[in-house]
Design a protein around this motif. Sequence first.
Motif, PDB file in Angstrom:
ATOM      1  N   GLN A 167       0.971  -0.942   0.156  1.00  0.00           N
ATOM      2  CA  GLN A 167       0.032   0.097   0.298  1.00  0.00           C
ATOM      3  C   GLN A 167       0.977   0.876   0.046  1.00  0.00           C
ATOM      4  N   LEU A 168       1.907   1.257   0.300  1.00  0.00           N
ATOM      5  CA  LEU A 168       3.019   2.444   0.648  1.00  0.00           C
ATOM      6  C   LEU A 168       3.769   2.418  -0.396  1.00  0.00           C
ATOM      7  N   LEU A 169       4.000   1.651  -0.680  1.00  0.00           N
ATOM      8  CA  LEU A 169       4.347   1.582  -2.676  1.00  0.00           C
ATOM      9  C   LEU A 169       3.725   1.614  -3.343  1.00  0.00           C
ATOM     10  N   SER A 170       2.402   1.617  -3.333  1.00  0.00           N
ATOM     11  CA  SER A 170       1.623   2.456  -4.383  1.00  0.00           C
ATOM     12  C   SER A 170       1.100   4.022  -3.678  1.00  0.00           C
ATOM     13  N   ALA A 171       1.127   4.626  -2.275  1.00  0.00           N
ATOM     14  CA  ALA A 171       0.500   5.298  -2.452  1.00  0.00           C
ATOM     15  C   ALA A 171       1.746   6.339  -3.392  1.00  0.00           C
ATOM     16  N   SER A 172       3.411   5.584  -2.753  1.00  0.00           N
ATOM     17  CA  SER A 172       4.837   6.876  -2.964  1.00  0.00           C
ATOM     18  C   SER A 172       4.428   7.297  -4.564  1.00  0.00           C
ATOM     19  N   ILE A 173       3.452   6.133  -5.676  1.00  0.00           N
ATOM     20  CA  ILE A 173       3.527   6.207  -6.930  1.00  0.00           C
ATOM     21  C   ILE A 173       2.487   7.035  -7.460  1.00  0.00           C
ATOM     22  N   VAL A 174       1.428   7.371  -6.600  1.00  0.00           N
ATOM     23  CA  VAL A 174       0.208   8.934  -6.155  1.00  0.00           C
ATOM     24  C   VAL A 174       0.460   9.452  -6.415  1.00  0.00           C
ATOM     25  N   MET A 175       1.832   9.777  -5.554  1.00  0.00           N
ATOM     26  CA  MET A 175       2.413  10.874  -5.334  1.00  0.00           C
ATOM     27  C   MET A 175       3.072  11.065  -6.629  1.00  0.00           C
ATOM     28  N   ILE A 176       4.080  10.977  -7.378  1.00  0.00           N
ATOM     29  CA  ILE A 176       4.891  10.250  -8.522  1.00  0.00           C
ATOM     30  C   ILE A 176       3.930  10.728  -8.968  1.00  0.00           C
ATOM     31  N   LEU A 177       2.591  10.631  -9.123  1.00  0.00           N
ATOM     32  CA  LEU A 177       1.492  10.796 -10.666  1.00  0.00           C
ATOM     33  C   LEU A 177       1.024  12.674 -10.258  1.00  0.00           C
ATOM     34  N   LEU A 178       1.025  12.824  -8.646  1.00  0.00           N
ATOM     35  CA  LEU A 178       0.725  13.795  -8.460  1.00  0.00           C
ATOM     36  C   LEU A 178       1.974  14.614  -8.364  1.00  0.00           C
ATOM     37  N   VAL A 190      -3.459  21.475  -4.518  1.00  0.00           N
ATOM     38  CA  VAL A 190      -3.896  21.485  -3.023  1.00  0.00           C
ATOM     39  C   VAL A 190      -3.872  19.598  -2.978  1.00  0.00           C
ATOM     40  N   ALA A 191      -4.546  19.396  -4.149  1.00  0.00           N
ATOM     41  CA  ALA A 191      -4.116  17.455  -4.160  1.00  0.00           C
ATOM     42  C   ALA A 191      -3.144  16.420  -3.908  1.00  0.00           C
ATOM     43  N   TRP A 192      -1.635  17.509  -4.041  1.00  0.00           N
ATOM     44  CA  TRP A 192      -0.558  17.161  -3.639  1.00  0.00           C
ATOM     45  C   TRP A 192      -0.786  16.842  -2.059  1.00  0.00           C
ATOM     46  N   THR A 193      -0.509  18.229  -1.576  1.00  0.00           N
ATOM     47  CA  THR A 193      -1.096  18.727   0.065  1.00  0.00           C
ATOM     48  C   THR A 193      -2.084  17.509   0.575  1.00  0.00           C
ATOM     49  N   VAL A 194      -2.791  17.460   0.274  1.00  0.00           N
ATOM     50  CA  VAL A 194      -4.355  16.123   0.954  1.00  0.00           C
ATOM     51  C   VAL A 194      -3.193  14.994   0.660  1.00  0.00           C
ATOM     52  N   ALA A 195      -2.966  14.485  -0.252  1.00  0.00           N
ATOM     53  CA  ALA A 195      -1.821  13.215  -0.912  1.00  0.00           C
ATOM     54  C   ALA A 195      -1.270  13.051   0.420  1.00  0.00           C
ATOM     55  N   GLY A 196      -0.439  13.938  -0.014  1.00  0.00           N
ATOM     56  CA  GLY A 196       0.880  13.779   1.216  1.00  0.00           C
ATOM     57  C   GLY A 196       0.475  14.005   3.518  1.00  0.00           C
ATOM     58  N   ALA A 197      -0.322  14.722   3.152  1.00  0.00           N
ATOM     59  CA  ALA A 197      -0.534  14.557   5.011  1.00  0.00           C
ATOM     60  C   ALA A 197      -1.256  13.268   5.114  1.00  0.00           C
ATOM     61  N   ALA A 209      11.516  11.455   9.359  1.00  0.00           N
ATOM     62  CA  ALA A 209      12.449  12.384   7.994  1.00  0.00           C
ATOM     63  C   ALA A 209      11.512  12.012   7.438  1.00  0.00           C
ATOM     64  N   VAL A 210      11.213  11.120   6.110  1.00  0.00           N
ATOM     65  CA  VAL A 210      10.914  10.801   5.857  1.00  0.00           C
ATOM     66  C   VAL A 210       9.190  12.246   5.280  1.00  0.00           C
ATOM     67  N   PHE A 211       8.641  12.018   5.785  1.00  0.00           N
ATOM     68  CA  PHE A 211       7.232  12.275   6.067  1.00  0.00           C
ATOM     69  C   PHE A 211       6.877  14.011   6.763  1.00  0.00           C
ATOM     70  N   ALA A 212       7.900  13.841   7.281  1.00  0.00           N
ATOM     71  CA  ALA A 212       8.188  15.904   7.607  1.00  0.00           C
ATOM     72  C   ALA A 212       8.375  16.470   6.169  1.00  0.00           C
ATOM     73  N   LEU A 213       9.421  15.988   5.480  1.00  0.00           N
ATOM     74  CA  LEU A 213       9.729  16.469   4.544  1.00  0.00           C
ATOM     75  C   LEU A 213       8.341  16.745   3.347  1.00  0.00           C
ATOM     76  N   VAL A 214       7.463  15.410   3.458  1.00  0.00           N
ATOM     77  CA  VAL A 214       6.665  15.613   2.437  1.00  0.00           C
ATOM     78  C   VAL A 214       5.559  16.324   3.557  1.00  0.00           C
ATOM     79  N   LEU A 215       5.420  16.709   4.502  1.00  0.00           N
ATOM     80  CA  LEU A 215       4.334  17.635   4.972  1.00  0.00           C
ATOM     81  C   LEU A 215       5.061  19.128   5.080  1.00  0.00           C
ATOM     82  N   LEU A 216       6.297  19.140   4.648  1.00  0.00           N
ATOM     83  CA  LEU A 216       7.010  20.355   4.517  1.00  0.00           C
ATOM     84  C   LEU A 216       6.375  20.483   3.597  1.00  0.00           C
ATOM     85  N   VAL A 217       6.923  20.230   2.583  1.00  0.00           N
ATOM     86  CA  VAL A 217       6.630  20.658   0.780  1.00  0.00           C
ATOM     87  C   VAL A 217       5.099  21.072   0.847  1.00  0.00           C
ATOM     88  N   GLY A 218       3.936  20.367   1.112  1.00  0.00           N
ATOM     89  CA  GLY A 218       2.482  20.417   1.363  1.00  0.00           C
ATOM     90  C   GLY A 218       2.442  21.901   1.955  1.00  0.00           C
TER      91      GLY A 218
END
Length: 196
Positions: free
Chosen positions: A68-79, A103-110, A158-167
């Motif tokens: 599921q995490l791998l699929s979610a990361s692919i969704v983030m790449i597509l966004l 907004v979609a990237w930020t919501v998905a990332g969060a 660290a990984v998801f702190a970066l995601v939240l920061l970019v969002g």
Amino acid sequence: MYRKQLTWQKILCFAAIAVSAIVFLYALGLMTDLYDSLYPAMMDPNNIDNTYVPGSQIYYHMQPYNKQLLSASIVMILLSCALFITNTHSRRRYYVGNILTSVAWTVAGAVISFWAHGQSELFKAEFLQVDFKSLEMFSKMMKKPYIDSTFWFDAHYAVFALVLLVGILLIVNLCWKFSLMNAEKRLIEEGKKASA
């Protein structure tokens, strides 16, 4: 001011794709230690309770989460790609597509970040229940790596702190863009009034 903002939004779009790639690489690496140290202890993959090391079943328990995490990361790449498709990285004025993709990237990332945090903490607790004495003995006997590190579980901070920061920065950029667009609109209206 627009020039600074245009540079900033380009940097953010590239940061979004870079962070999405980091999440993808994290998902690929997450099971590495478990595979190296715990998978060999499983005597029968069809019966995960049949193991030399009590607790090694976590390797199988984590498989759905990892997929599921791998699929979610692919969704983030597509966004992230959608940010470039809508020219969010270079557009002087934002339109509905630019707003929606940001907004979609930020919501998905969060959503992914909070979900992954909960799952990582849950599986870290399960990993710490592994019988490490048995694992150490098994590793020495079978000449397999002995790994008791929680590095991959802890790395999610660290990984998801970066995601939240970019969002957050994408939303800040969106607000900055709106303020510049409104200021430009006011200047144009004042210019029209002055010339009339």
